[in-house]
Design a protein around this motif. Structure first.
Motif, PDB file in Angstrom:
ATOM      1  N   ALA A  19       0.908  -1.053  -0.420  1.00 12.36           N
ATOM      2  CA  ALA A  19       0.847  -0.276  -0.255  1.00 12.36           C
ATOM      3  C   ALA A  19       0.494   1.092  -0.039  1.00 12.36           C
ATOM      4  N   LEU A  20       0.809   2.272  -0.521  1.00 16.86           N
ATOM      5  CA  LEU A  20       1.194   3.323  -0.777  1.00 16.86           C
ATOM      6  C   LEU A  20       0.921   4.322   0.298  1.00 16.86           C
ATOM      7  N   LYS A  21       2.053   5.002   0.550  1.00 16.90           N
ATOM      8  CA  LYS A  21       1.213   6.439   1.696  1.00 16.90           C
ATOM      9  C   LYS A  21       1.081   7.511   0.854  1.00 16.90           C
ATOM     10  N   VAL A  22       1.436   7.966   0.068  1.00 20.13           N
ATOM     11  CA  VAL A  22       0.487   9.006  -1.162  1.00 20.13           C
ATOM     12  C   VAL A  22      -0.283   8.856  -1.048  1.00 20.13           C
ATOM     13  N   GLN A  23      -0.886   9.804  -0.755  1.00 13.27           N
ATOM     14  CA  GLN A  23      -2.474   9.290  -1.582  1.00 13.27           C
ATOM     15  C   GLN A  23      -2.722  10.022  -3.074  1.00 13.27           C
ATOM     16  N   PRO A  24      -3.346   8.992  -3.396  1.00 14.25           N
ATOM     17  CA  PRO A  24      -4.051   9.843  -4.858  1.00 14.25           C
ATOM     18  C   PRO A  24      -3.790  11.819  -5.193  1.00 14.25           C
ATOM     19  N   ALA A  25      -4.443  12.244  -4.539  1.00 13.87           N
ATOM     20  CA  ALA A  25      -4.778  13.518  -5.074  1.00 13.87           C
ATOM     21  C   ALA A  25      -3.677  13.886  -4.811  1.00 13.87           C
ATOM     22  N   PRO A  26      -2.807  14.626  -4.436  1.00  9.34           N
ATOM     23  CA  PRO A  26      -1.412  14.771  -4.639  1.00  9.34           C
ATOM     24  C   PRO A  26      -0.445  14.593  -5.187  1.00  9.34           C
ATOM     25  N   LEU A  27      -0.273  13.012  -5.838  1.00 10.77           N
ATOM     26  CA  LEU A  27       0.716  12.737  -6.698  1.00 10.77           C
ATOM     27  C   LEU A  27      -0.825  13.117  -8.026  1.00 10.77           C
ATOM     28  N   TYR A  28      -1.853  12.910  -7.926  1.00  9.39           N
ATOM     29  CA  TYR A  28      -2.397  13.914  -8.957  1.00  9.39           C
ATOM     30  C   TYR A  28      -1.601  15.101  -9.357  1.00  9.39           C
ATOM     31  N   LYS A  85      12.039  11.764  -7.281  1.00 12.48           N
ATOM     32  CA  LYS A  85      12.039  12.500  -6.043  1.00 12.48           C
ATOM     33  C   LYS A  85      11.682  12.061  -4.708  1.00 12.48           C
ATOM     34  N   PHE A  86      10.121  12.721  -5.769  1.00 10.22           N
ATOM     35  CA  PHE A  86       8.897  13.522  -5.191  1.00 10.22           C
ATOM     36  C   PHE A  86       8.352  11.731  -4.258  1.00 10.22           C
ATOM     37  N   ILE A  87       8.901  10.467  -4.776  1.00  5.86           N
ATOM     38  CA  ILE A  87       8.263   9.473  -4.387  1.00  5.86           C
ATOM     39  C   ILE A  87       8.998   9.309  -3.423  1.00  5.86           C
ATOM     40  N   LYS A  88      10.521   9.134  -3.503  1.00  7.32           N
ATOM     41  CA  LYS A  88      11.319   8.703  -2.864  1.00  7.32           C
ATOM     42  C   LYS A  88      11.432   9.450  -1.001  1.00  7.32           C
ATOM     43  N   GLU A  89      10.769  10.727  -1.027  1.00  5.86           N
ATOM     44  CA  GLU A  89      10.490  11.788  -0.247  1.00  5.86           C
ATOM     45  C   GLU A  89       9.437  10.700   0.228  1.00  5.86           C
ATOM     46  N   GLN A  90       8.186  10.469   0.009  1.00  7.43           N
ATOM     47  CA  GLN A  90       6.727  10.024   0.382  1.00  7.43           C
ATOM     48  C   GLN A  90       6.843   8.445   0.587  1.00  7.43           C
ATOM     49  N   GLU A  91       7.785   7.828  -0.514  1.00  4.09           N
ATOM     50  CA  GLU A  91       7.585   6.683   0.127  1.00  4.09           C
ATOM     51  C   GLU A  91       8.987   5.714   0.819  1.00  4.09           C
ATOM     52  N   ARG A  96      10.385   2.400  -9.918  1.00  9.98           N
ATOM     53  CA  ARG A  96      11.454   2.285 -11.462  1.00  9.98           C
ATOM     54  C   ARG A  96       9.628   3.595 -12.445  1.00  9.98           C
ATOM     55  N   ILE A  97      10.971   3.885 -13.178  1.00  4.86           N
ATOM     56  CA  ILE A  97       9.473   5.329 -13.840  1.00  4.86           C
ATOM     57  C   ILE A  97       9.442   5.101 -15.489  1.00  4.86           C
ATOM     58  N   ARG A  98       8.872   4.462 -16.238  1.00  2.30           N
ATOM     59  CA  ARG A  98       8.899   4.122 -17.946  1.00  2.30           C
ATOM     60  C   ARG A  98       8.420   5.520 -18.652  1.00  2.30           C
ATOM     61  N   VAL A  99       8.505   5.816 -19.251  1.00  2.00           N
ATOM     62  CA  VAL A  99       7.352   6.465 -19.834  1.00  2.00           C
ATOM     63  C   VAL A  99       7.727   6.301 -21.344  1.00  2.00           C
ATOM     64  N   GLU A 100       5.873   6.131 -22.333  1.00  2.00           N
ATOM     65  CA  GLU A 100       6.205   6.078 -23.329  1.00  2.00           C
ATOM     66  C   GLU A 100       5.422   6.758 -24.136  1.00  2.00           C
ATOM     67  N   LEU A 101       6.257   7.636 -25.195  1.00  2.00           N
ATOM     68  CA  LEU A 101       4.998   8.821 -25.635  1.00  2.00           C
ATOM     69  C   LEU A 101       4.490   7.938 -27.449  1.00  2.00           C
ATOM     70  N   PHE A 102       3.602   7.871 -27.907  1.00  2.00           N
ATOM     71  CA  PHE A 102       2.486   7.622 -29.057  1.00  2.00           C
ATOM     72  C   PHE A 102       1.921   8.633 -29.779  1.00  2.00           C
ATOM     73  N   ASP A 103       1.622   8.016 -30.834  1.00  2.00           N
ATOM     74  CA  ASP A 103       1.134   8.964 -32.107  1.00  2.00           C
ATOM     75  C   ASP A 103       0.186   8.583 -32.117  1.00  2.00           C
ATOM     76  N   PRO A 104      -1.183   9.868 -31.611  1.00  2.00           N
ATOM     77  CA  PRO A 104      -2.589   9.946 -31.416  1.00  2.00           C
ATOM     78  C   PRO A 104      -3.298   9.884 -32.808  1.00  2.00           C
ATOM     79  N   ALA A 105      -2.210   9.882 -34.095  1.00  2.00           N
ATOM     80  CA  ALA A 105      -3.102   9.096 -35.668  1.00  2.00           C
ATOM     81  C   ALA A 105      -3.122   7.644 -35.175  1.00  2.00           C
TER      82      ALA A 105
END
Length: 112
Positions: A19-28, A85-91, A96-105
């Motif tokens: 379970a995460l310590k950080v609540q959804p609202a501040p993360l959002y 950094k934010f997650i390290k402070e909270q948790e 691990r962070i994975r970012v994928e960009l996509f072509d909307p077309a």
């Protein structure tokens, strides 16, 4: 008939074995700021996915976003660094962070 295309992006899926310590609202809020979208727009979607077991990481952020001119490799690195950094402070752990960009077309979805 053409499918209704309603793309809610970025899509942020958080996978965790605890379970995460950080609540959804501040993360959002932080994610909206990082991706330069307003919270009220509803453009960003945040989903928590609890898992009994994961390997090798216990906390993973899987981010999918529309490719846009301002989403450069440097901008995405800033997003990943700030989020880590934010997650390290909270948790107290490094995600691990994975970012994928996509072509909307090349995408389609239906909000039903």
């Amino acid at each position: 008939l053409k499918p209704i295309c309603v793309l809610v992006m970025p899509l942020v899926k958080v996978f965790s074995t605890a379970a995460l310590k950080v609540q959804p609202a501040p993360l959002y809020s932080r994610l909206c700021t990082l991706f330069r979208v307003t919270e009220q727009s509803g453009v960003l979607q945040l989903i928590y996915c609890r898992s009994d077991a994961m390997m090798p990481d216990n906390l993973v952020f899987d981010i999918r976003a529309k490719a846009k001119p301002d989403r450069t490799p440097e901008m995405l690195q800033e997003v990943a660094t700030d989020l880590a950094k934010f997650i390290k402070e909270q948790e107290g752990t490094d995600p691990r962070i994975r970012v994928e960009l996509f072509d909307p077309a090349l995408q389609s979805s239906n909000r039903g």
